[in-house]
Design a protein around this motif. Structure first.
Motif, mmCIF file in Angstrom:
data_model
loop_
_atom_site.group_PDB
_atom_site.id
_atom_site.type_symbol
_atom_site.label_atom_id
_atom_site.label_comp_id
_atom_site.label_asym_id
_atom_site.label_seq_id
_atom_site.Cartn_x
_atom_site.Cartn_y
_atom_site.Cartn_z
ATOM 1 N N GLN A 134 -25.346 99.105 -55.073
ATOM 2 C CA GLN A 134 -23.981 98.945 -54.595
ATOM 3 C C GLN A 134 -23.904 98.096 -53.336
ATOM 4 O O GLN A 134 -22.897 97.441 -53.076
ATOM 5 N N ASP A 135 -24.990 98.106 -52.566
ATOM 6 C CA ASP A 135 -24.966 97.358 -51.310
ATOM 7 C C ASP A 135 -25.588 95.969 -51.444
ATOM 8 O O ASP A 135 -25.878 95.321 -50.441
ATOM 9 N N ALA A 136 -25.792 95.487 -52.672
ATOM 10 C CA ALA A 136 -26.443 94.184 -52.860
ATOM 11 C C ALA A 136 -25.647 93.062 -52.186
ATOM 12 O O ALA A 136 -26.208 92.217 -51.486
ATOM 13 N N ALA A 137 -24.339 93.046 -52.403
ATOM 14 C CA ALA A 137 -23.515 91.997 -51.796
ATOM 15 C C ALA A 137 -23.547 92.089 -50.274
ATOM 16 O O ALA A 137 -23.607 91.067 -49.579
ATOM 17 N N VAL B 209 -17.028 77.512 -45.753
ATOM 18 C CA VAL B 209 -18.014 77.739 -46.810
ATOM 19 C C VAL B 209 -17.675 79.036 -47.539
ATOM 20 O O VAL B 209 -17.424 80.070 -46.920
ATOM 21 N N ARG B 210 -17.684 78.968 -48.856
ATOM 22 C CA ARG B 210 -17.345 80.134 -49.683
ATOM 23 C C ARG B 210 -18.531 80.465 -50.592
ATOM 24 O O ARG B 210 -18.950 79.645 -51.410
ATOM 25 N N VAL B 211 -19.089 81.677 -50.437
ATOM 26 C CA VAL B 211 -20.187 82.144 -51.272
ATOM 27 C C VAL B 211 -19.722 83.404 -51.990
ATOM 28 O O VAL B 211 -19.216 84.334 -51.354
ATOM 29 N N LYS C 189 -17.779 88.772 -56.132
ATOM 30 C CA LYS C 189 -17.270 89.199 -54.826
ATOM 31 C C LYS C 189 -17.572 88.142 -53.770
ATOM 32 O O LYS C 189 -18.719 87.726 -53.616
ATOM 33 N N ARG C 190 -16.545 87.720 -53.047
ATOM 34 C CA ARG C 190 -16.772 86.767 -51.963
ATOM 35 C C ARG C 190 -17.461 87.463 -50.796
ATOM 36 O O ARG C 190 -17.109 88.588 -50.422
ATOM 37 N N LEU C 191 -18.438 86.784 -50.230
ATOM 38 C CA LEU C 191 -19.173 87.336 -49.101
ATOM 39 C C LEU C 191 -18.456 86.968 -47.808
ATOM 40 O O LEU C 191 -18.335 85.790 -47.472
ATOM 41 N N ASP C 192 -18.001 87.986 -47.103
ATOM 42 C CA ASP C 192 -17.267 87.765 -45.857
ATOM 43 C C ASP C 192 -17.787 88.745 -44.810
ATOM 44 O O ASP C 192 -17.553 89.952 -44.913
ATOM 45 N N PRO C 193 -18.517 88.253 -43.807
ATOM 46 C CA PRO C 193 -19.069 89.165 -42.793
ATOM 47 C C PRO C 193 -18.013 90.018 -42.115
ATOM 48 O O PRO C 193 -18.293 91.164 -41.726
ATOM 49 N N SER C 194 -16.808 89.497 -41.974
ATOM 50 C CA SER C 194 -15.770 90.259 -41.269
ATOM 51 C C SER C 194 -15.387 91.526 -42.019
ATOM 52 O O SER C 194 -14.838 92.466 -41.433
#
Length: 690
Positions: free
Chosen positions: A201-204, A221-223, A228-233
């Motif tokens: 579940q925590d892979a992303a 940059v969009r990953v 699921k988009r990766l967004d540190p915020s």
């Protein structure tokens, strides 16, 4: 495409290839080139052991280093299993010349000596020419399809490799497969290979942690990972904190000084090592032990200019070359972690006091009360997100935790699991923390020992009664109970899991050696009687555990209580053991097999086979690769009970019939033989009548 690009491929020669690779004959056409790396398969296949999330991160970094602004990691599945990984980007792509340069050399890359991507667009990550090889950690066949622009025209190239020929790469020009530049990487996953690191579940979140500083620095940059988009915020708590380090003298003149950036997350991470980064926070390497904490979820980033142009070999050698720096970083993290944990715990306690539901008043008057209160504070802090938000449910949950610690610590696990629905990961972290407190024996050992004594009593109760023993079904009663209590065969097996890859090998020898009445535990759903109930079969239960140097496998055949094991059954399991260890897939590997033939009763005719001089009782066949044991349930339960005897005395606990029956109802109600269930109901009815 220019002719120079074509000439670069067709005109390959040993002198041109250099030490990194040698050309091999190609049968695919005039513009195809195959390269055989001279470093050898062992060097390449070491990448199969890399962490799976780290492997995905390397593929993403390759795309970002090619100026991609869109990177998509797609996990393609067949039912629940990942069958293919596809990484697509809109970067600059590869020309035929650059593709050849990338795939023909080990440790060679156009990025060497550079700090920024083409056009000085963004910071570079890779400089060691190994990123593509991380694909070996994920699958067994690999394809890169890329489109680049040459002289204002789009050109295509494809590169292929596979794990069976790990040192050979094939590069061929193609027509452009898309109308814009970019690269698509396809990785095929072999049947039976599990990618648990990507399924968590925590892979992303783990992938986001590795890319966090980069994604914060370049918000355009969009990953995306598995949709699921990766967004540190989304997962960062507050702002990252730079921890000053008490540096050895040799680092006194570093400007800027090395620093650990402590980033706190709002969810658990399974990847918890310190990330070695360049000064910009670009993660290059995972270093040291895993940091575990039941209160704070975090990642420490050690950032320094010293790592700006460091090689992979130098990264591996950090404990030797920069041991003082790593020690200083670890000390800073430990100190801040203690401070941050105390802050969070104090805030949780303060809030409970404001709500009027903190269960303690005044100062503790004894050492026991101090320990109990400290443990309570730890538990409610870890469980803070699982506690009901308000009202009577919140008050009741807090009261249950306090009551368990005060008078019934064995109930704490049930409260955390069933009342608060605390996650497995949080309960595991909590256990690690409580293991270091003075209440360890009360909270941990008491529950474990009493549950095990009760379980031994359960089996004795069932097996001692001929009617219950006859009614006991292996498929849906005995097997699930034993599979949850593998400590009966040794403590190390308690947390071991079935190894999916073993199924085909075990099945291949099953019918020939053991007969049609024996069924693998993960294929029990195929065994039915005309009335729909599971059939009377013997079950083969298997587990595997391993470390970096060796593997151990346990295979247990659970015989029906009505079967009296004799020479025939012993010869069958011995033949099965030998067939398995001689199977080409396992022959010559550093693996120890233990085969157990477990029965209610065995014949006197095999007494000499299992009572040999200078060997433990029950050991019938003993070789370097495997052991075959015959044990009846009485011997197994006696041995397990002896191991628990010391703790039983300390706890002054006796597994009485009432306690055993209660534990049976609470923990194994689904597995009770019908006659025992009827007996329990009759007892209840009689008591009500009185």
């Amino acid at each position: 495409m220019s002719m120079g690009d074509h000439d670069a491929v067709v005109g390959a020669s040993p002198a041109g290839v250099g030490l990194a690779s040698v050309a091999v004959p190609s049968q695919a056409g005039p513009y195809t080139a195959e390269f055989q790396l001279s470093v050898g398969e062992a060097k390449i296949l070491q990448f199969t052991k890399k962490p799976q999330i780290a492997a995905v991160a390397e593929l993403v970094w390759n795309a970002l280093d090619a100026n991609a602004t869109e990177v998509e990691v797609e996990l393609r599945r067949d039912w629940d299993a990942i069958t293919q990984i596809v990484v697509t980007d809109n970067g600059d792509g590869m020309t035929l010349k650059r593709a050849r340069a990338a795939f023909e050399g080990y440790g060679e890359t156009w990025k060497t000596g550079k700090t920024h991507t083409e056009g000085n667009t963004r910071i570079l990550h890779g400089r060691n020419g190994e990123g593509r090889l991380y694909a070996f950690a994920l699958g067994n066949r690999f394809t890169w399809e890329s489109v680049a622009e040459v002289d204002e025209e789009l050109v295509g190239v494809r590169a292929d490799g596979d794990a069976d020929h790990a040192t050979i790469w094939r590069v061929v020009p193609t027509a452009p497969t898309r109308d814009t530049t970019g690269t698509k990487v396809r990785i095929d996953i072999p049947q039976g290979k599990t990618l648990r690191g990507l399924e968590r579940q925590d892979a992303a979140a783990n992938l986001t942690a590795k890319l966090a500083f980069y994604l914060r620095a370049y918000p355009d940059v969009r990953v995306t990972f598995d949709g699921k988009r990766l967004d540190p915020s989304d997962i960062i708590v507050g702002e990252p904190v730079d921890l000053p380090l008490e540096l050895p003298e040799e680092y006194a003149h570093e400007d800027p000084a090395p620093v650990v950036t402590f980033v706190e997350w709002n969810q658990r991470m399974s990847d918890r090592r310190m990330l070695i980064c360049n000064a910009d926070g670009i993660a290059l390497y995972e270093q040291g032990r895993e940091w575990t904490d039941s209160i704070v979820s975090f990642t420490p980033y050690l950032r320094s200019n010293l790592f700006n142009n460091i090689s992979v070999d130098d990264l591996h050698g950090l404990p030797m070359s920069h041991g003082g720096l790593l020690d200083a970083a670890a000390k800073a993290v430990q100190e801040y972690l203690a401070l941050r944990g105390a802050q969070i715990s104090a805030e949780v306690v303060r809030q409970l006091k404001e709500e009027g539901i903190y269960p303690y008043e005044g100062q503790p008057t004894s050492r026991t009360q101090v320990i109990e209160r400290q443990t309570f504070d730890v538990v409610v802090t870890v469980a803070r997100d699982a506690l009901p938000a308000r009202g009577a449910a919140r008050r009741l949950s807090v009261s249950l935790i306090q009551t368990a610690l005060e008078s019934s610590p064995g109930d704490l696990h049930t409260i955390l699991e069933k009342v608060l629905a605390l996650s497995d990961d949080d309960r595991r972290h909590l256990k690690n923390l409580l293991d270091s407190t003075d209440l360890t024996h009360v909270i941990g050992a008491a529950t474990t020992v009493t549950n095990r004594l009760n379980f031994i009593g359960i089996l004795r109760k069932i097996l001692a009664d001929p009617h219950l023993r006859k009614d006991l079904r292996e498929v849906d009663q005995l097997h699930p109970m034993i599979s949850q209590n593998l400590w009966l065969f040794g403590e190390d097996w308690n947390m071991a899991m079935p190894e999916v890859g073993l199924t085909n090998v075990l099945q291949a020898h099953l019918v020939e050696q053991l007969g049609e009445d024996v069924v693998l535990e993960n294929r029990l759903d195929t065994v039915t009687q005309p009335d729909g109930r599971t059939g009377r079969v013997d079950i083969l239960l298997f587990r595997s555990r391993r470390d970096e140097s060796s593997t151990e496998r346990l295979v247990v055949e659970l015989k029906r209580p009505t079967v009296k094991v004799g020479k025939k059954e012993l010869d069958q399991v011995t033949g099965y053991a030998r067939a398995i260890v001689d199977d080409p897939q396992y022959k010559g590997t550093n693996c120890k097999w233990r085969f157990y033939l477990v029965t209610y009763e065995y014949s006197d005719k095999i007494h000499r086979d299992i009572r040999q001089k200078d060997k433990p009782e029950g050991l019938a066949d003993d070789h370097h690769e495997y052991e075959v044991w015959v044990k009846n349930w009485g011997e197994i339960l006696d041995a397990a009970e002896k191991k628990l005897l010391f703790f039983q005395r300390q706890l002054n606990y006796e597994a009485t019939d009432d306690r055993v029956t209660q534990h049976l109802r609470e923990s194994y109600s689904r597995f009770i033989p019908e006659s025992l269930a009827s007996e329990d109901q009759s007892d209840t009815a009689s008591a009500d009548g009185v």
